[in-house]
Design a protein around this motif. Structure first.
Motif, short mmCIF file in Angstrom:
data_model
loop_
_atom_site.label_atom_id
_atom_site.label_comp_id
_atom_site.label_asym_id
_atom_site.label_seq_id
_atom_site.Cartn_x
_atom_site.Cartn_y
_atom_site.Cartn_z
N GLU A 11 0.82 -1.21 0.00
CA GLU A 11 0.00 0.00 0.00
C GLU A 11 0.86 1.26 0.00
O GLU A 11 0.55 2.25 -0.69
N LEU A 12 1.93 1.23 0.78
CA LEU A 12 2.82 2.38 0.83
C LEU A 12 3.50 2.62 -0.53
O LEU A 12 3.67 3.76 -0.97
N LEU A 13 3.91 1.52 -1.19
CA LEU A 13 4.55 1.65 -2.48
C LEU A 13 3.56 2.19 -3.52
O LEU A 13 3.91 3.03 -4.36
N ALA A 14 2.32 1.71 -3.46
CA ALA A 14 1.29 2.20 -4.39
C ALA A 14 1.05 3.69 -4.19
O ALA A 14 0.88 4.45 -5.16
N LYS A 15 1.04 4.12 -2.93
CA LYS A 15 0.85 5.54 -2.63
C LYS A 15 2.02 6.36 -3.17
O LYS A 15 1.83 7.45 -3.74
N GLN A 16 3.23 5.84 -2.99
CA GLN A 16 4.41 6.52 -3.50
C GLN A 16 4.37 6.64 -5.02
O GLN A 16 4.69 7.68 -5.59
N HIS A 17 3.93 5.57 -5.69
CA HIS A 17 3.85 5.58 -7.15
C HIS A 17 2.82 6.59 -7.64
O HIS A 17 3.04 7.29 -8.64
N ARG A 18 1.68 6.69 -6.94
CA ARG A 18 0.66 7.67 -7.34
C ARG A 18 1.20 9.09 -7.23
O ARG A 18 0.95 9.93 -8.09
N LYS A 19 1.95 9.34 -6.16
CA LYS A 19 2.52 10.68 -5.97
C LYS A 19 3.53 11.00 -7.07
O LYS A 19 3.56 12.12 -7.62
N LYS A 22 1.74 11.80 -10.26
CA LYS A 22 1.14 13.13 -10.17
C LYS A 22 2.20 14.21 -10.35
O LYS A 22 1.97 15.20 -11.06
N ASP A 23 3.36 14.02 -9.71
CA ASP A 23 4.45 15.00 -9.85
C ASP A 23 4.93 15.07 -11.30
O ASP A 23 5.23 16.15 -11.80
N LEU A 24 5.00 13.90 -11.97
CA LEU A 24 5.45 13.89 -13.36
C LEU A 24 4.45 14.62 -14.26
O LEU A 24 4.86 15.37 -15.15
N GLN A 25 3.15 14.42 -14.03
CA GLN A 25 2.15 15.11 -14.84
C GLN A 25 2.23 16.62 -14.66
O GLN A 25 2.06 17.38 -15.62
N ALA A 51 7.28 11.25 -23.64
CA ALA A 51 7.11 9.80 -23.76
C ALA A 51 8.26 9.07 -23.07
O ALA A 51 8.05 8.03 -22.41
N LYS A 52 9.46 9.61 -23.20
CA LYS A 52 10.62 8.99 -22.58
C LYS A 52 10.53 9.06 -21.06
O LYS A 52 10.80 8.08 -20.35
N LEU A 53 10.11 10.23 -20.54
CA LEU A 53 9.98 10.38 -19.09
C LEU A 53 8.92 9.42 -18.53
O LEU A 53 9.13 8.80 -17.48
N GLU A 54 7.80 9.29 -19.24
CA GLU A 54 6.73 8.40 -18.78
C GLU A 54 7.18 6.94 -18.82
O GLU A 54 6.88 6.16 -17.90
N ALA A 55 7.89 6.58 -19.87
CA ALA A 55 8.38 5.19 -19.99
C ALA A 55 9.37 4.87 -18.88
O ALA A 55 9.35 3.78 -18.30
#
Length: 299
Positions: A11-19, A22-25, A51-55
């Motif tokens: 759950e903590l890792l999923a929260k970190q990934h969402r953040k 969001k920061d990348l967007q 595209a490179k950053l998202e990948a």
């Protein structure tokens, strides 16, 4: 018990990934806002960079998920929680002996650390590019040109840029007798300077002595204008106004537009002077009519 204390490593890792997503967007939106919509070339490059950053972020997330699911890897959970101790029943803190880290896991950890450092450098470079002199100069020029319904027409940076920009302007005009190619422009510029030496020699000095050019030094200068990729400046532009019998204007980002050859009553040739182009220093570009971004996207 503090809120979130019972969250699992997943759950903590999923929260970190969402953040991080969001920061990348937010960063992507900032990058889009910084590039003019009518700059097709830079918008295309921006799309590739995004595209490179998202990948890269997706790859990083996948790698972290794999590490979390690996039975031999408990380090990820500990890094997320920020502690080396685990809570045992009854609330007491006891140190738990960590399993031996395999060589394969060490390699994965090292690779992940290197990837994180590389992403950090990329992000820092992007910020510096947006704040850098070249980017700011480009924005200012785009705004000045847009007021006149113009945009930059890129010219290659090969030492001939000023002459190529003039050549491009003449081609766009398609005036009979005025479509001169690069070699002719250089040759006729040198010829005019030789025939009117008194108008140019006072502005040329030996860089070592500070003395005005001798006749031999001036001839060497004119020979370079004609036969080499010697960079052109205001003296050569002055000669070109007389060769073409046309005024020339040079638009700059932080200075007023320079106008040369105003004695000729015609529509001027328009060039753009860039001080920070391509990291190579001074550069000339041509201009063209401003294109509709909607039409650009359809083409």
């Amino acid at each position: 018990m503090e809120e979130g204390a019972t969250e699992t490593p997943e759950e903590l890792l999923a929260k970190q990934h969402r953040k991080e997503k969001k920061d990348l967007q937010a960063k992507i939106q900032s990058l889009k806002n910084a590039v003019p919509k009518n700059d097709k070339k830079r918008r295309k490059q921006l799309t590739e960079d995004i595209a490179k950053l998202e990948a890269e972020l997706n790859q990083k997330h996948e790698e972290e998920l794999k590490q979390l699911k690996s039975p031999a890897d408990t380090k990820v959970g500990e890094m997320i929680n920020g502690v080396e101790a685990m809570t045992v029943e009854g609330g007491d803190q006891q140190e738990v002996k960590q399993p031996r880290v395999t060589k394969a896991q060490k390699r994965r950890d090292k690779k992940a650390a290197q990837e994180k450092e590389r992403e950090s450098r990329i992000a820092e470079a992007e910020v510096q590019n947006l704040l850098g002199e070249r980017h700011q100069e480009g924005l200012k020029l785009a705004q000045k040109l847009a007021q006149r319904q113009l945009q930059i027409r890129e010219i290659s940076s090969d030492g001939h840029c000023m002459y190529r920009a003039v050549e491009d302007q003449l081609v766009q005009r398609a005036v009979p007798g005025l479509t001169l190619v690069l070699k002719e422009l250089r040759s006729r510029t040198a010829e005019y300077m030789r025939n009117h030496a008194d108008d140019f020699v006072p502005f040329l000095t030996n860089p070592n002595t500070g003395d005005m050019y001798t006749a031999d030094e001036f001839e060497k200068y004119c020979s370079d204008v004609e036969h080499t990729a010697a960079w052109g400046g205001q003296l050569e532009l002055r000669a070109l106004t007389h060769v073409l019998q046309l005024p020339i204007e040079v638009i700059q980002a932080d200075s007023p537009t320079i106008k040369i050859g105003e004695e000729y009553d015609s529509e001027p040739i328009t060039l753009v002077y860039m001080l920070h182009a391509y990291g190579l220093g001074e550069h000339y570009n041509s201009v063209e009519r401003l294109k509709d971004p909607a039409n650009e996207e359809d083409s």
